[in-house]
Scaffold this motif. Sequence first.
Motif, PDB file in Angstrom:
ATOM      1  N   PRO A   1       0.807  -1.228   0.000  1.00 40.73           N
ATOM      2  CA  PRO A   1       0.000   0.000   0.000  1.00 40.73           C
ATOM      3  C   PRO A   1       0.838   1.275   0.000  1.00 40.73           C
ATOM      4  CG  PRO A   1      -0.952  -1.607   1.492  1.00 40.73           C
ATOM      5  CD  PRO A   1       0.359  -2.187   1.031  1.00 40.73           C
ATOM      6  N   ALA A   2       1.903   1.328   0.797  1.00 39.36           N
ATOM      7  CA  ALA A   2       2.726   2.538   0.841  1.00 39.36           C
ATOM      8  C   ALA A   2       3.449   2.775  -0.484  1.00 39.36           C
ATOM      9  CB  ALA A   2       3.735   2.443   1.989  1.00 39.36           C
ATOM     10  N   THR A   3       3.896   1.688  -1.127  1.00 39.26           N
ATOM     11  CA  THR A   3       4.540   1.831  -2.440  1.00 39.26           C
ATOM     12  C   THR A   3       3.571   2.425  -3.454  1.00 39.26           C
ATOM     13  OG1 THR A   3       6.140   0.054  -2.100  1.00 39.26           O
ATOM     14  CG2 THR A   3       5.536   0.535  -4.372  1.00 39.26           C
ATOM     15  N   ILE A   4       2.321   2.003  -3.414  1.00 39.56           N
ATOM     16  CA  ILE A   4       1.319   2.543  -4.339  1.00 39.56           C
ATOM     17  C   ILE A   4       1.110   4.029  -4.082  1.00 39.56           C
ATOM     18  CG2 ILE A   4      -1.102   2.418  -5.039  1.00 39.56           C
ATOM     19  CD1 ILE A   4      -0.991  -0.586  -4.451  1.00 39.56           C
ATOM     20  N   ASP A   5       1.037   4.414  -2.806  1.00 37.96           N
ATOM     21  CA  ASP A   5       0.866   5.832  -2.486  1.00 37.96           C
ATOM     22  C   ASP A   5       2.037   6.655  -2.991  1.00 37.96           C
ATOM     23  OD1 ASP A   5      -1.556   5.347  -1.335  1.00 37.96           O
ATOM     24  OD2 ASP A   5      -0.878   5.535   0.742  1.00 37.96           O
ATOM     25  N   LEU A   6       3.261   6.137  -2.837  1.00 35.36           N
ATOM     26  CA  LEU A   6       4.427   6.874  -3.318  1.00 35.36           C
ATOM     27  C   LEU A   6       4.456   6.937  -4.845  1.00 35.36           C
ATOM     28  CD1 LEU A   6       7.239   5.664  -0.887  1.00 35.36           C
ATOM     29  CD2 LEU A   6       6.247   7.954  -1.040  1.00 35.36           C
ATOM     30  N   CYS A   7       4.138   5.820  -5.505  1.00 33.84           N
ATOM     31  CA  CYS A   7       4.128   5.827  -6.970  1.00 33.84           C
ATOM     32  C   CYS A   7       3.080   6.787  -7.519  1.00 33.84           C
ATOM     33  CB  CYS A   7       3.872   4.418  -7.504  1.00 33.84           C
ATOM     34  SG  CYS A   7       5.318   3.331  -7.448  1.00 33.84           S
ATOM     35  N   SER A   8       2.025   7.010  -6.778  1.00 32.21           N
ATOM     36  CA  SER A   8       0.978   7.917  -7.254  1.00 32.21           C
ATOM     37  C   SER A   8       1.464   9.355  -7.345  1.00 32.21           C
ATOM     38  CB  SER A   8      -0.247   7.835  -6.337  1.00 32.21           C
ATOM     39  OG  SER A   8       0.034   8.408  -5.065  1.00 32.21           O
ATOM     40  N   VAL A   9       2.554   9.685  -6.640  1.00 32.20           N
ATOM     41  CA  VAL A   9       3.144  11.016  -6.784  1.00 32.20           C
ATOM     42  C   VAL A   9       4.445  10.975  -7.580  1.00 32.20           C
ATOM     43  CG1 VAL A   9       2.069  11.892  -4.685  1.00 32.20           C
ATOM     44  CG2 VAL A   9       4.357  10.910  -4.546  1.00 32.20           C
ATOM     45  N   MET A  10       5.175   9.854  -7.521  1.00 35.34           N
ATOM     46  CA  MET A  10       6.476   9.784  -8.178  1.00 35.34           C
ATOM     47  C   MET A  10       6.373   9.596  -9.683  1.00 35.34           C
ATOM     48  SD  MET A  10       8.615   7.552  -5.372  1.00 35.34           S
ATOM     49  CE  MET A  10      10.191   7.718  -6.226  1.00 35.34           C
ATOM     50  N   LEU A  11       5.460   8.759 -10.141  1.00 35.32           N
ATOM     51  CA  LEU A  11       5.362   8.514 -11.585  1.00 35.32           C
ATOM     52  C   LEU A  11       4.857   9.742 -12.340  1.00 35.32           C
ATOM     53  CD1 LEU A  11       4.132   4.808 -11.688  1.00 35.32           C
ATOM     54  CD2 LEU A  11       6.452   5.702 -11.964  1.00 35.32           C
ATOM     55  N   PRO A  12       3.822  10.461 -11.867  1.00 36.70           N
ATOM     56  CA  PRO A  12       3.454  11.704 -12.545  1.00 36.70           C
ATOM     57  C   PRO A  12       4.593  12.726 -12.542  1.00 36.70           C
ATOM     58  CG  PRO A  12       1.647  10.967 -11.164  1.00 36.70           C
ATOM     59  CD  PRO A  12       2.828  10.102 -10.839  1.00 36.70           C
ATOM     60  N   ASP A  13       5.352  12.773 -11.441  1.00 35.10           N
ATOM     61  CA  ASP A  13       6.481  13.702 -11.380  1.00 35.10           C
ATOM     62  C   ASP A  13       7.537  13.329 -12.407  1.00 35.10           C
ATOM     63  OD1 ASP A  13       8.020  15.845  -9.667  1.00 35.10           O
ATOM     64  OD2 ASP A  13       9.416  14.168  -9.913  1.00 35.10           O
TER      65      ASP A  13
END
Length: 540
Positions: A90-102
Motif C-alpha cells: 500500500p505505501a509503495t502505491i501511495d508513493l508511486c501515485s506522486v512519483m510517476l506523474p512527477d
Amino acid sequence: MPMDPTIHFHGAAGAVTGSCQLIETADARILVDCGLFQGSKTEKELNYRRFPFEPTDIDAVILTHAHIDHSGLLPKLSSMGYGGPIFATPATIDLCSVMLPDAAHIQESEVEHLNRRNQRRGKRAVTPIYTAADAARAITLFRQVPLGRWHKAAEGIRFRFWDAGHLLGSASVEMEVETATSPRRLLFSGDIGPRHKLLQFDADGPRDLDYVICESTYGAVDRDDVTDEDRRRQLRDEVLAADHPNGALIVPSFAVERTQELLTDLIVLMRSGAIKTSPILIDSPLATRASEVFERHASELENGRLLSEAMRAKNVRFTETVEQSKAIDFIKGFHIVIAASGMCEAGRIRHRLKNWLWREEGTVLLVGYQAAGTLGRILQDGATVVRIQGDDITVRARIRKLDIYSGHADGRELAEWVRARQPIKRDVFLVHGEVAGLDGLQERLAKFLPEETLIQPHLDSGFVLGPEGASAIAQALLPPRIDPVRTGRRDWHNDFQSFVLDLRDQLDRATDDKARRATLRKMRRAFEASDEDEHRRPDP
C-alpha cells in the motif's frame, strides 16, 4: 507438465539502474520491477527503445518499491499495451501515485527544453519516454498486497512480500513457481536497507530457498556502524563547516526517504542547539508530496513522530511553484537547500548547482549513491569544470560526501542478509551493482557459499532455473541492446564533455590569440592524421 522456469535480466545487470527481471513459465510471464535506466547517456538511451519482450504478453508485474530505477518505466509499459495488475505494498502505491506523474512531468519539461534547442540547431524534435497521461493510466493498474500475505500472481506462480528496510513500503519478493516436481522457491531482494536507518526497521526475509537474486550496490564497501547520535554528529560537522555568512549548503537528495531523513536530523540538531537554526528549503514538489505520504504512514515508520514534528518546524519551507523555487536564489544569509535529484541528473538541483557551484562560499553535500556517468559522480570524482544545461560551470564550491544516509546495506550487511537466507540450495544471482560492488559481494559470499553458485548476469542474459542449478540460455536476446562492457561505466558522451571542457581550459590558459590558434591547429592536425589512419586501414 510445468517446465522449469526461466529468468531474464533486462535491467540492473552490471549496473545499478533499470531493475527489471522477467520470470517465464509455460503458463505465465511475470516482471519483477520495471525501472528507468539512469547513469550514462548510453544507458539512458535504452529507455527510448522498445522493451526486449512484448508488453501485451506479460501477465503481472510485482514491484519491490517506488524508486524510479525500479518503477520508472511502468507508464511506458502500460502505454505499449500492458493492462494487467501491478502488485505492490500500500505505501509503495501511495508513493508511486506522486512519483510517476512527477517523472513524466520532468521528462516532458526536459524534452520541451531540448526541442527548443534542437529547433535552433536544425535537429529533429524528440518525444518523451512517456507522458503524464501514461503515468495516470499506469497508476490505475496497481493492486495492494500487504507484507507477509501469499498472493497469486498468475497461473502457477504465487508470491509474498517481506520488509526490505530500504524505503517506505519497500519489499523483498518471495516467489514460488510450480514445476513438474516441487515448487521452485525464489527470493528477489529488491534493495536492502542498512541497519540503524532512521525511518525503517531492519530488513527481513525467508529461509530455505532455491535461488536468490540479490542487489550488490555497496558490495565492496564497509561502513562504520553508526548510531543515530553518530549520524547526527557527522551531519552537524558538515553543516558547521559549510556555515558561511553569505553561503548555502546545497544537498542533492532523493526526494523520497533521503529528504525526509535529512530534514528530521537537521531539525533535531537545531532544536538541541548543536547547529544554529537556519532556513531549510525543500526545493522539490515531489519531495513535498512524498513527505505528505510519509506523514500519512508515520505509524509504519520507526521515528515517525520525529518526522511529523520536523515537517511542521517554522524554519522549514516547501517550495511548490517555479516562482518560489527561483526566489531561493535571492535569499540572504546562510541557508540549507535540499533538492532533487539525488544524482544531479534532473530537476531543480541543476538550477541550484548552476547558482552555487562557482561560488567559494557554497558547499555541495552528496548524501547518496552516484552512478557512473551522472553529474553527481563527476562532481564526486573531483571535476573542476562541469557542463549543466549547455553552460560550462567552474567548480569552486566545496564538494563533500556523506555516505551514512545511504538507503542501501553495505557489503557486510548484504552478506549477513544472504547468510540468514540459508540454506540456499542452488544459485545466487548478483545484480544492481557496478563491477566493484558485484565483485566485492561475490568475494564475501564465496566465504560461505560455493563459488560456482555465484552468478553475475549481464544485461538481457537469461537462465533456466533447473532443479540442480541455473544454466545459461545461449544468446538469450539477439542482437544485444547494449554491449555488457558498456554498462555501469562512463561512456563516450562523458569523455566528449571532458574533452570539450579540457579544450576550453587550455584555450583560456593560453597567453594570447596566437597561442590559442596554435592549439587549435594542433587539434586539426590530430583529426586529419586520425582520418588518414582510418582510410589506410584494410577492409575487414
